[in-house]
Motif scaffolding. Structure first.
Motif, PDB file in Angstrom:
ATOM      1  N   UNK A 153       0.819  -1.229   0.000  1.00 12.62           N
ATOM      2  CA  UNK A 153       0.000   0.000   0.000  1.00 12.62           C
ATOM      3  C   UNK A 153       0.843   1.266   0.000  1.00 12.62           C
ATOM      4  N   UNK A 154       2.142   1.133  -0.279  1.00 12.66           N
ATOM      5  CA  UNK A 154       3.022   2.309  -0.180  1.00 12.66           C
ATOM      6  C   UNK A 154       2.566   3.481  -1.041  1.00 12.66           C
ATOM      7  N   UNK A 155       2.108   3.148  -2.267  1.00 15.72           N
ATOM      8  CA  UNK A 155       1.717   4.235  -3.171  1.00 15.72           C
ATOM      9  C   UNK A 155       0.507   4.986  -2.608  1.00 15.72           C
ATOM     10  N   UNK A 156      -0.444   4.246  -1.996  1.00 13.89           N
ATOM     11  CA  UNK A 156      -1.643   4.897  -1.422  1.00 13.89           C
ATOM     12  C   UNK A 156      -1.238   5.835  -0.287  1.00 13.89           C
ATOM     13  N   UNK A 157      -0.280   5.364   0.520  1.00 12.82           N
ATOM     14  CA  UNK A 157       0.160   6.204   1.641  1.00 12.82           C
ATOM     15  C   UNK A 157       0.894   7.434   1.089  1.00 12.82           C
ATOM     16  N   UNK A 158       1.633   7.216  -0.003  1.00 10.62           N
ATOM     17  CA  UNK A 158       2.327   8.327  -0.669  1.00 10.62           C
ATOM     18  C   UNK A 158       1.334   9.400  -1.118  1.00 10.62           C
ATOM     19  N   UNK A 159       0.146   8.965  -1.591  1.00 11.78           N
ATOM     20  CA  UNK A 159      -0.873   9.939  -2.046  1.00 11.78           C
ATOM     21  C   UNK A 159      -1.381  10.765  -0.859  1.00 11.78           C
ATOM     22  N   UNK A 160      -1.569  10.101   0.273  1.00  3.13           N
ATOM     23  CA  UNK A 160      -2.033  10.850   1.460  1.00  3.13           C
ATOM     24  C   UNK A 160      -0.935  11.840   1.884  1.00  3.13           C
ATOM     25  N   UNK A 161       0.305  11.405   1.792  1.00  5.44           N
ATOM     26  CA  UNK A 161       1.426  12.286   2.171  1.00  5.44           C
ATOM     27  C   UNK A 161       1.442  13.526   1.272  1.00  5.44           C
ATOM     28  N   UNK A 162       1.123  13.345   0.004  1.00  3.49           N
ATOM     29  CA  UNK A 162       1.092  14.469  -0.950  1.00  3.49           C
ATOM     30  C   UNK A 162       0.058  15.511  -0.525  1.00  3.49           C
ATOM     31  N   UNK A 163      -1.019  15.022   0.062  1.00  3.00           N
ATOM     32  CA  UNK A 163      -2.091  15.929   0.480  1.00  3.00           C
ATOM     33  C   UNK A 163      -1.668  16.781   1.686  1.00  3.00           C
ATOM     34  N   UNK A 164      -0.849  16.203   2.560  1.00  5.28           N
ATOM     35  CA  UNK A 164      -0.573  16.881   3.830  1.00  5.28           C
ATOM     36  C   UNK A 164       0.866  17.398   3.990  1.00  5.28           C
ATOM     37  N   UNK A 165       1.717  17.241   2.959  1.00  6.66           N
ATOM     38  CA  UNK A 165       3.135  17.519   3.218  1.00  6.66           C
ATOM     39  C   UNK A 165       3.417  18.983   3.579  1.00  6.66           C
ATOM     40  N   UNK A 166       2.489  19.874   3.198  1.00  3.79           N
ATOM     41  CA  UNK A 166       2.720  21.298   3.481  1.00  3.79           C
ATOM     42  C   UNK A 166       2.238  21.712   4.865  1.00  3.79           C
TER      43      UNK A 166
ATOM     44  N   UNK B 137       5.931   9.358   6.838  1.00  2.00           N
ATOM     45  CA  UNK B 137       7.020  10.304   7.120  1.00  2.00           C
ATOM     46  C   UNK B 137       7.971  10.381   5.923  1.00  2.00           C
ATOM     47  N   UNK B 138       8.281   9.228   5.352  1.00  2.00           N
ATOM     48  CA  UNK B 138       9.210   9.188   4.226  1.00  2.00           C
ATOM     49  C   UNK B 138       8.679  10.027   3.051  1.00  2.00           C
ATOM     50  N   UNK B 139       7.404   9.795   2.673  1.00  2.00           N
ATOM     51  CA  UNK B 139       6.885  10.508   1.496  1.00  2.00           C
ATOM     52  C   UNK B 139       6.663  11.996   1.776  1.00  2.00           C
ATOM     53  N   UNK B 140       6.303  12.332   3.012  1.00  2.00           N
ATOM     54  CA  UNK B 140       6.171  13.764   3.352  1.00  2.00           C
ATOM     55  C   UNK B 140       7.538  14.435   3.186  1.00  2.00           C
ATOM     56  N   UNK B 141       8.577  13.801   3.729  1.00  2.00           N
ATOM     57  CA  UNK B 141       9.927  14.384   3.649  1.00  2.00           C
ATOM     58  C   UNK B 141      10.379  14.479   2.187  1.00  2.00           C
ATOM     59  N   UNK B 142      10.008  13.477   1.400  1.00  2.00           N
ATOM     60  CA  UNK B 142      10.398  13.481  -0.020  1.00  2.00           C
ATOM     61  C   UNK B 142       9.719  14.650  -0.749  1.00  2.00           C
ATOM     62  N   UNK B 143       8.425  14.818  -0.481  1.00  2.00           N
ATOM     63  CA  UNK B 143       7.691  15.932  -1.102  1.00  2.00           C
ATOM     64  C   UNK B 143       8.305  17.274  -0.699  1.00  2.00           C
ATOM     65  N   UNK B 144       8.802  17.344   0.506  1.00  2.00           N
ATOM     66  CA  UNK B 144       9.372  18.604   1.007  1.00  2.00           C
ATOM     67  C   UNK B 144      10.823  18.787   0.582  1.00  2.00           C
ATOM     68  N   UNK B 145      11.355  17.811  -0.136  1.00  4.39           N
ATOM     69  CA  UNK B 145      12.723  17.925  -0.658  1.00  4.39           C
ATOM     70  C   UNK B 145      13.792  17.815   0.416  1.00  4.39           C
ATOM     71  N   UNK B 146      13.512  17.062   1.462  1.00  2.29           N
ATOM     72  CA  UNK B 146      14.485  16.955   2.572  1.00  2.29           C
ATOM     73  C   UNK B 146      15.561  15.905   2.260  1.00  2.29           C
ATOM     74  N   UNK B 147      16.673  16.052   2.955  1.00  2.00           N
ATOM     75  CA  UNK B 147      17.782  15.102   2.817  1.00  2.00           C
ATOM     76  C   UNK B 147      17.458  13.913   3.748  1.00  2.00           C
ATOM     77  N   UNK B 148      16.668  12.979   3.224  1.00  5.33           N
ATOM     78  CA  UNK B 148      16.011  11.975   4.070  1.00  5.33           C
ATOM     79  C   UNK B 148      16.984  11.099   4.873  1.00  5.33           C
ATOM     80  N   UNK B 149      18.028  10.620   4.224  1.00  7.20           N
ATOM     81  CA  UNK B 149      18.925   9.696   4.943  1.00  7.20           C
ATOM     82  C   UNK B 149      19.858  10.416   5.904  1.00  7.20           C
TER      83      UNK B 149
END
Ligand code: M6R
Length: 608
Positions: free
Chosen positions: A450-463, A584-596
């Motif tokens: 379900x990673x992609x579905x969670x990624x979509x929710x992250x896109x909605x809230x990353x800001x 958390x991963x997809x929110x950080x990715x949307x925000x352009x963070x240095x995840x690792x």
């Protein structure tokens, strides 16, 4: 924190050391440097920022040799800058030093050296090490290092070279990690295994207060009194690929996806065919267990959150009171630890100084120490009476994921083992948990689809900049972990609280700019959580709900929902944390963070 790599041998050292430093990047750093012995001199180059910045200034092929020490620095004394970066050298220029840790009495030594005319260039405690060794050096580096170290208080792993003795590296450690790698055509020092794994799998784990003398052909180890000691060579059997990204964008998402395997490996071999549990590394007998009246679980960060869930599990299954404490607090309070206490330290790295010091304090007070550790041969493991390894494999991303779920598995296994030895667990209940545990790896694999579905929710809230995590029972600990994951990699102000506690103050913060992630994964607490969700939505906050697949009713009360596969209530933390890690991963990715490599953080925290 800081990373050290050194090489002495037949090959050119620069490339090997830089490659090793890159593999230690996960530890966190703000500057990097390298010292190379070239034609009887020590040449040093260092730069602020990423290792790529350093690479830009060391391209000249003439800047190379067969002996080098390199370093990635995580600032403690003095700002991140090329001047404060390591290696540091003595005033004579003959000695160069790299160091991980803190020399607590550096000011006193610096003043003394200044008094005798030594000039300092940086603000660091490390330069004090170089200058002191320089002032004590009389043609024998090993002797000078040993004399200098006798003056230091604090935690350190130090690597030293001298231009007058270009055939050796001397290294020493106390409370900071140091390993020696035995290569085909030379030898290495390093802070951790991944740095040298491409070159060798044969290592020595150096103990506290040991000094090492490396030449290209041999490695000699000495104890605190200068007597030679022998160590067993440890063969590392990790797959090299497990320390690489393997096609994923980041180590974090790779490690999230490795959790079914990590859980399977941690369970496998401990769970026997007849359902009994064999805990390798743990020698607690029925008598020992009956002698335990209280358990302390002590750890930091994510490992502490595993301890919070561990408390629920152990109290429920073993029926012994458990206290969970933050390691940096434990030793500064009057804890009721005695010879009837089992002290459980949890640590991925096994090098976290706060945890190590808490463990030592518990030992002084007579507790039996059991540690749950991922890194084999680490300090926490070596100083414990019993060690139970999580088999998560190397965890490189700063944000801990697979270490957490395997730590949870250890909590269940320890609880079941203790309860069955005490004889106070009903067979049917025991079997229910064991069978449930065996199903977790497959259920987790299904959840990961379900990673992609969670990624979509992250896109909605990353800001969004105000995100709460709420839950009850075991979900409180998982909420803390969800909030920590989000804040450390996305820098969003995330906050976790027990759902029932909201109305006692924090609910004042709820408004229509607030996202609340509500964990309602336990059947026994589901209705209570629905009431809490209604309280939240009545204040116009937005709710994302997390529940079991059979509890679809939650959909009526929340805007977004994520379902985990059904399992018994006791085991939901093993599944429920994973969507939070992915979010958390997809929110950080949307925000352009240095995840690792999140800002200000280090993988292994070896200072107090
Ligand atoms: O190596 P340890 O498990 O002892 O580390 C403890 C914490 O520093 C660690 O869990 C930290 O909180 C992580 N960044 C969390 O993702």
């Amino acid at each position: 924190m800081c990373g050290i790599v050194g090489y002495i041998g037949e090959s050119k050292a620069k490339g090997l050391v830089i490659d090793g430093l890159k593999r230690l990047e996960y530890r966190g750093y703000d500057s990097a440097g390298i010292a190379i012995c070239i034609d009887g001199k020590i040449e040093i180059k260092k730069e602020k920022g990423k290792i790529e910045n350093l690479e830009k200034i060391i391209g000249d092929p003439a800047f190379d040799g067969n002996v080098a020490i390199g370093h990635t620095r995580w600032a403690t004394h003095g700002v991140p800058s090329a001047t404060n970066a390591h290696p540091h050298r003595s005033m004579s220029g003959k000695i160069a030093v790299v160091h991980n840790g803190i020399i607590e009495n550096y000011e006193e030594i610096r003043e003394e050296l200044k008094g005798s005319g030594v000039k300092f260039l940086s603000e660091t405690d490390t330069e004090v090490i170089a200058q002191l060794i320089g002032s004590l050096y009389d043609g024998d580096l090993l002797v000078a290092v040993r004399k200098a170290v006798a003056r230091f208080r604090g935690a350190y792993a130090i690597g030293v070279v001298a231009s007058d003795e270009p055939d050796r590296i001397v290294a020493v450690r106390k409370d900071a990690p140091l390993i020696v790698g035995l290569g085909k055509d030379g030898n290495f020092i390093s802070s951790d295994v991944p740095a040298i794994l491409k070159q060798t799998r044969d290592v020595y784990f150096i103990n506290n207060d040991e000094t090492v003398l490396l030449t290209k052909d041999e490695v000699k180890i000495f104890d605190d009194d200068g007597n030679p000691v022998t160590h067993q060579v440890q063969h590392i059997d990790w797959d090299v690929n497990s320390a690489e990204k393997g096609g994923y964008d980041h180590f974090m998402i790779k490690e999230i996806n490795e959790q079914p395997k990590g859980i399977y490996d941690t369970l496998h071999q401990r769970l026997q065919d007849d359902g009994s549990i064999k805990l390798d590394g743990i020698s607690l007998t029925k008598e020992d267990i009956e002698n335990i009246s209280k358990i302390y679980i002590v750890a930091c960060g994510t490992a502490y959150h595993a301890g919070i869930v561990g408390k629920y599990i152990i109290e429920k299954i073993v029926k012994i009171p458990v206290e969970v404490d933050i390691a940096s607090e434990f030793r500064y309070r009057d804890s009721f630890v005695d010879e009837h206490t089992l002290f459980i330290a949890i640590s991925q790295s096994g090098e976290t100084l706060d945890t190590l010091e808490a463990l030592r304090e518990a030992k002084r007070k007579g507790a039996r120490v059991l540690s749950v550790v991922n890194v084999v041969g680490s300090s926490v493991a070596r100083e414990s009476d019993d060690v139970f390894y999580t088999w998560a494999g190397p965890e490189i991303a700063v944000a801990s994921t697979k270490a957490y779920t395997t730590q949870l598995v250890c909590m269940y296994l320890i609880a079941l083992y203790m309860a069955s030895h005490k004889g106070n667990i009903d067979k049917a209940y025991y079997d229910k948990i064991v069978n449930g545990l065996k199903e977790i790896p497959d259920k987790l694999s299904r959840l990961l689809e379900k990673q992609a579905d969670i990624g979509k929710i992250a896109k909605k809230y990353y800001g969004w900049d105000k995100i709460f995590f709420v839950g009850r029972g075991q979900d409180v600990g998982v909420s803390y972990e969800g909030a920590l994951k989000l804040k450390e990699i996305s820098y969003i102000n995330a906050y976790a609280i027990a759902a029932g506690e909201l109305k006692h103050g924090t609910i004042a913060l709820m408004d229509d700019h607030t996202l609340v992630i509500a964990l309602a994964t336990q059947d026994g607490l589901f209705e209570k959580m629905i009431s809490n969700i209604e309280e939240i939505t009545a204040r116009e906050a937005h709710v994302m709900g997390l529940a079991k697949e059979s509890n679809t009713k939650i959909g009526k009360f929340v805007e977004d929902e994520i379902y985990i596969p059904d399992c018994i209530d006791e085991l939901t933390p093993l599944l429920s944390v994973v969507p939070l890690q992915i979010f958390a991963y997809y929110v950080a990715k949307e925000r352009g963070c240095d995840i690792d490599k999140p800002k200000n953080l280090a993988k292994s925290v070896t200072v107090e």
